[in-house]
Enzyme design. Structure first.
Site, PDB file in Angstrom:
ATOM      1  N   ASN A   1       0.303  -2.667  -8.761  1.00  0.00           N
ATOM      2  CA  ASN A   1       1.464  -2.210  -7.823  1.00  0.00           C
ATOM      3  C   ASN A   1       2.797  -2.800  -7.742  1.00  0.00           C
ATOM      4  OD1 ASN A   1      -1.033   0.528  -7.691  1.00  0.00           O
ATOM      5  ND2 ASN A   1      -1.147  -0.795  -5.362  1.00  0.00           N
ATOM      6  N   ASP A   2       2.585  -4.459  -7.664  1.00  0.00           N
ATOM      7  CA  ASP A   2       3.689  -4.720  -7.554  1.00  0.00           C
ATOM      8  C   ASP A   2       3.967  -5.487  -8.601  1.00  0.00           C
ATOM      9  OD1 ASP A   2       4.750  -5.037  -4.334  1.00  0.00           O
ATOM     10  OD2 ASP A   2       2.192  -5.501  -4.352  1.00  0.00           O
TER      11      ASP A   2
ATOM     12  N   CYS B   1      -6.680  -3.607  -8.770  1.00  0.00           N
ATOM     13  CA  CYS B   1      -6.920  -2.790  -8.268  1.00  0.00           C
ATOM     14  C   CYS B   1      -5.885  -2.365  -7.781  1.00  0.00           C
ATOM     15  CB  CYS B   1      -7.223  -4.044  -6.843  1.00  0.00           C
ATOM     16  SG  CYS B   1      -6.062  -5.298  -6.318  1.00  0.00           S
TER      17      CYS B   1
ATOM     18  N   ARG C   1      -9.052  -9.490   0.873  1.00  0.00           N
ATOM     19  CA  ARG C   1      -7.564 -10.019   0.739  1.00  0.00           C
ATOM     20  C   ARG C   1      -7.220 -10.017   1.895  1.00  0.00           C
ATOM     21  NH1 ARG C   1      -2.942  -6.578  -1.771  1.00  0.00           N
ATOM     22  NH2 ARG C   1      -2.826  -5.227   0.486  1.00  0.00           N
TER      23      ARG C   1
ATOM     24  N   GLU D   1      -0.125 -10.098  -9.243  1.00  0.00           N
ATOM     25  CA  GLU D   1       1.205  -8.872  -9.051  1.00  0.00           C
ATOM     26  C   GLU D   1       2.495  -9.631  -8.534  1.00  0.00           C
ATOM     27  OE1 GLU D   1      -0.147  -7.886  -5.113  1.00  0.00           O
ATOM     28  OE2 GLU D   1      -0.516  -8.864  -4.126  1.00  0.00           O
TER      29      GLU D   1
ATOM     30  N   ARG E   1       9.110   0.076  -5.286  1.00  0.00           N
ATOM     31  CA  ARG E   1       8.473   1.019  -5.727  1.00  0.00           C
ATOM     32  C   ARG E   1       8.340   2.189  -4.703  1.00  0.00           C
ATOM     33  NH1 ARG E   1       2.753  -2.913  -3.944  1.00  0.00           N
ATOM     34  NH2 ARG E   1       1.917  -1.077  -2.921  1.00  0.00           N
TER      35      ARG E   1
ATOM     36  N   HIS F   1     -29.100  20.176  13.431  1.00  0.00           N
ATOM     37  CA  HIS F   1     -29.826  20.050  12.391  1.00  0.00           C
ATOM     38  C   HIS F   1     -29.358  21.441  11.659  1.00  0.00           C
ATOM     39  CE1 HIS F   1     -33.864  18.960  14.790  1.00  0.00           C
ATOM     40  NE2 HIS F   1     -33.102  17.603  13.860  1.00  0.00           N
TER      41      HIS F   1
ATOM     42  N   ARG G   1      -8.238  -3.951   1.830  1.00  0.00           N
ATOM     43  CA  ARG G   1      -6.638  -4.225   2.779  1.00  0.00           C
ATOM     44  C   ARG G   1      -7.184  -4.906   4.239  1.00  0.00           C
ATOM     45  NH1 ARG G   1      -4.463  -0.414  -1.950  1.00  0.00           N
ATOM     46  NH2 ARG G   1      -3.343  -1.221  -2.465  1.00  0.00           N
TER      47      ARG G   1
END
Ligand code: PEP
Ligand code: MG
Length: 569
Positions: A452-453, A500, A329, A429, A463, A186, A293
């Site tokens: 990103n890719d 994404c 994915r 990508e 990257r 609590h 992922r």
């Protein structure tokens, strides 16, 4: 540094106020006769009950009904005829009111304290709190008044009891540290309701901390620094400011829909790597999962996860997000993501090598296990969408779909439930997928742009290589044109297009994405609310103007400068 369990997030900076336990010594009290003791007990119970009710009312006003219920619950325990009856029986046997309270409460505490269930054990703490209140009232001992604690006090106590919360305000209490207590206790609930950072279960806290010492504490990680050095203090100050800004944002944008300034809705999803992340994503206001992922399920272990293990993880997320979309994915192994037990060949150019969908299609038996788990995970809520990574051409999409058909036939033959209509989409990508987006759009149910890719492959910039990091930017005109082209291709084919990659949360890029008509933004859970806020600042017309201006320019630097100058804050 001392370590405990962080139970109420936030950073606390202040001066320690160590709360010593008061002696509740009733050994000197003499028995005044049955009637007199019963009257004393009844008077004390009435006083404590009235105080608890008043505290509950104040708590309800300050932080809400749920926290108040904990105090009201104590008041109800006190009114319990069974407990009262036991106390009266003791008095009838010659015990003082103090002895009756002490003995009966202790026996209840022992009983609840020995139970398996954490919630039941919690009752022991509540009864201990009640015992102390009754004894203090009977003995005429003043309650420590925390309302007078100096501003910025960090309370250090053996236990943080519900009744200590009276008088505590965010303004005067900067943090709470206890030696006892757990996450569902609590005290943790009350600390969170009061929005006061708390670290419970710090062994030796009372011995290690003295009143007046400077404290820096993190109520999420469970770290406590006593007399922190300059660097730690500065670091904690910065984190405190950031945490508070985030909390403010949370309050304002948590309940709001994601809409542009003129009210056009867009989807705002989160990227996750595990079911645990999914909970965080929900708490941060995500409207779905735009990228799960799955490779993290395959890492840090010695062999492939079984179909059942995968199913459990996917289903957990699908259930948590029932009624909302969950884009999962398929295994994106290789490149920078190594899975040792797969014994993949060492490659000269791993980013251009045998990775992701390429590897999976060459290992159909391994891939089938994941595809079956994905189809099964969508059986209950029909909300799982399957996404293929690193696609370069329609052949890969067709091959994956053929394997999915095989998986469906197997599942049907085995009589296992699955979602026969699960959608299959592709990540855009690679430059190949971006340039052939119109072709892919004919056969994919949706796109999600993985900037990103896409950025690394479009610009031929690794990257992860710091030597070329300054060349790595989605604001290069080639990457921007690529993104625009993909969204246009998706729109022309009437399939939804999401993003994404990290760029989806970039406040400078968001207007362009809104202008081009991106349907769904998927960002890290911690970026959800900030992204919702940025989206709400742009009207489609303003966004179109910004996109028009930016796309007239030739150099990346000018584009970034232009978007920075137009940025809404
Ligand atoms: C991407 O490439 O943009 C992406 C979201 O995937 P990952 O970062 O996992 O490669
Ligand atoms: Mg990627």
């Amino acid at each position: 540094m001392l370590k405990g369990t962080g139970v109420s997030a936030g950073v606390g900076l202040g001066k320690a106020l160590v709360l010593k336990e008061q002696e509740l010594d009733w050994s000197g009290v003499r028995f005044a006769g049955e009637t007199a003791e019963k009257q004393r007990l009844a008077a004390a119970a009435a006083a404590v009950s009235a105080k608890l009710d008043a505290m509950a009312a104040a708590m309800a006003e300050q932080v809400g009904a749920h926290a108040a219920e904990i105090l009201a619950g104590q008041s109800m325990m006190l009114a319990d005829p069974f407990m009262q009856g036991q106390m009266e029986e003791k008095i009838a046997g010659g015990a003082t009111a103090e002895a009756a309270v002490d003995e009966v409460c202790q026996s209840f505490m022992q009983m609840f304290g020995a139970m398996e269930d954490e919630l039941m054990r919690q009752r022991a703490t509540d009864i201990g709190d009640l015992r102390a209140r009754l004894l203090k009232t009977l003995l005429g001992i003043e309650e420590a008044d925390l309302a007078n604690a100096p501003a910025g006090s960090v309370l250090v106590a053996r236990d943080f009891t519900p009744s200590m919360t009276v008088g505590i305000r965010r303004e005067n209490v900067a943090g709470i540290i206890t030696e006892g207590g757990g996450t569902t206790s609590h005290s943790a609930i009350l600390a969170r309701a009061l929005e006061i950072p708390a670290v419970l279960g710090v062994p030796g806290a009372l011995a290690a901390i003295a009143t007046g010492q400077a404290i820096a504490m993190d109520g999420e990680r469970g770290h406590v620094y006593v007399e922190p050095d300059e660097r730690t203090r500065k670091d904690y100050e910065a984190r405190k400011a950031e945490f508070e800004a985030q909390r403010q944002l949370l309050k304002e944008y948590m309940e709001k829909p994601t809409v542009t300034a003129e009210g056009r809705p867009v989807a705002l999803y989160a990227n996750i790597g595990s079911p645990k992340d999914a909970e965080a994503a929900l708490e941060k206001g995500a409207e779905g999962v735009g990228l799960f992922r799955t490779e993290f399920l395959f890492m840090d272990r010695a062999e492939l996860p079984t179909e059942e293990e995968q199913l459990a993880a996917y289903r957990q997320v699908a259930t948590l997000f029932a009624g909302k979309e969950v884009v999962i994915r398929t295994l994106d192994v290789g490149g920078d993501k190594a899975i040792p037990y797969l014994h993949m060949e060492r490659e000269e150019n791993p980013f251009l090598g045998h990775r992701a969908i390429r590897y999976c299609l060459d290992e159909p038996e391994t891939y089938l296990v994941q595809l079956r788990a994905l189809l099964r995970a969508g059986a209950d809520h029909k909300n799982v969408k399957i996404m293929l990574p690193l696609v370069t051409g329609v052949e890969e999409l067709r091959a994956a779909k053929a394997l999915l058909e095989r998986a469906k036939q197997q599942l049907a033959a085995e009589g296992l439930p699955y979602d026969a209509a699960a959608q299959v989409g592709v990540m855009i990508e690679t430059p190949a997928a971006a340039l052939a987006a119109d072709i892919l759009a004919g056969e994919a149910a949706f796109f999600s742009i993985g900037t990103n890719d896409l950025t690394q492959y479009t610009l031929a910039v690794d990257r992860g290589n710091p030597a070329v990091a300054k060349l790595y930017t989605p604001f290069h005109p080639a990457v921007l044109r690529s993104i625009r082209g993909v969204i246009e291709a998706g729109r022309a084919a009437h399939i939804p297009v999401g993003m994404c990659g990290e760029a989806a949360a970039d406040p400078a890029l968001i207007p362009l994405l809104l202008a081009w008509g991106l349907d769904e933004f998927s960002v890290s859970p911690s970026a959800v609310l900030a992204t919702r806020r940025i989206i709400s600042l742009w009207s489609t017309a303003d966004a179109a103007f910004a996109a028009g201006e930016a796309m007239k320019l030739s150099a990346t630097e000018s584009i970034v400068g232009c978007l920075e100058s137009l940025k809404k804050r």
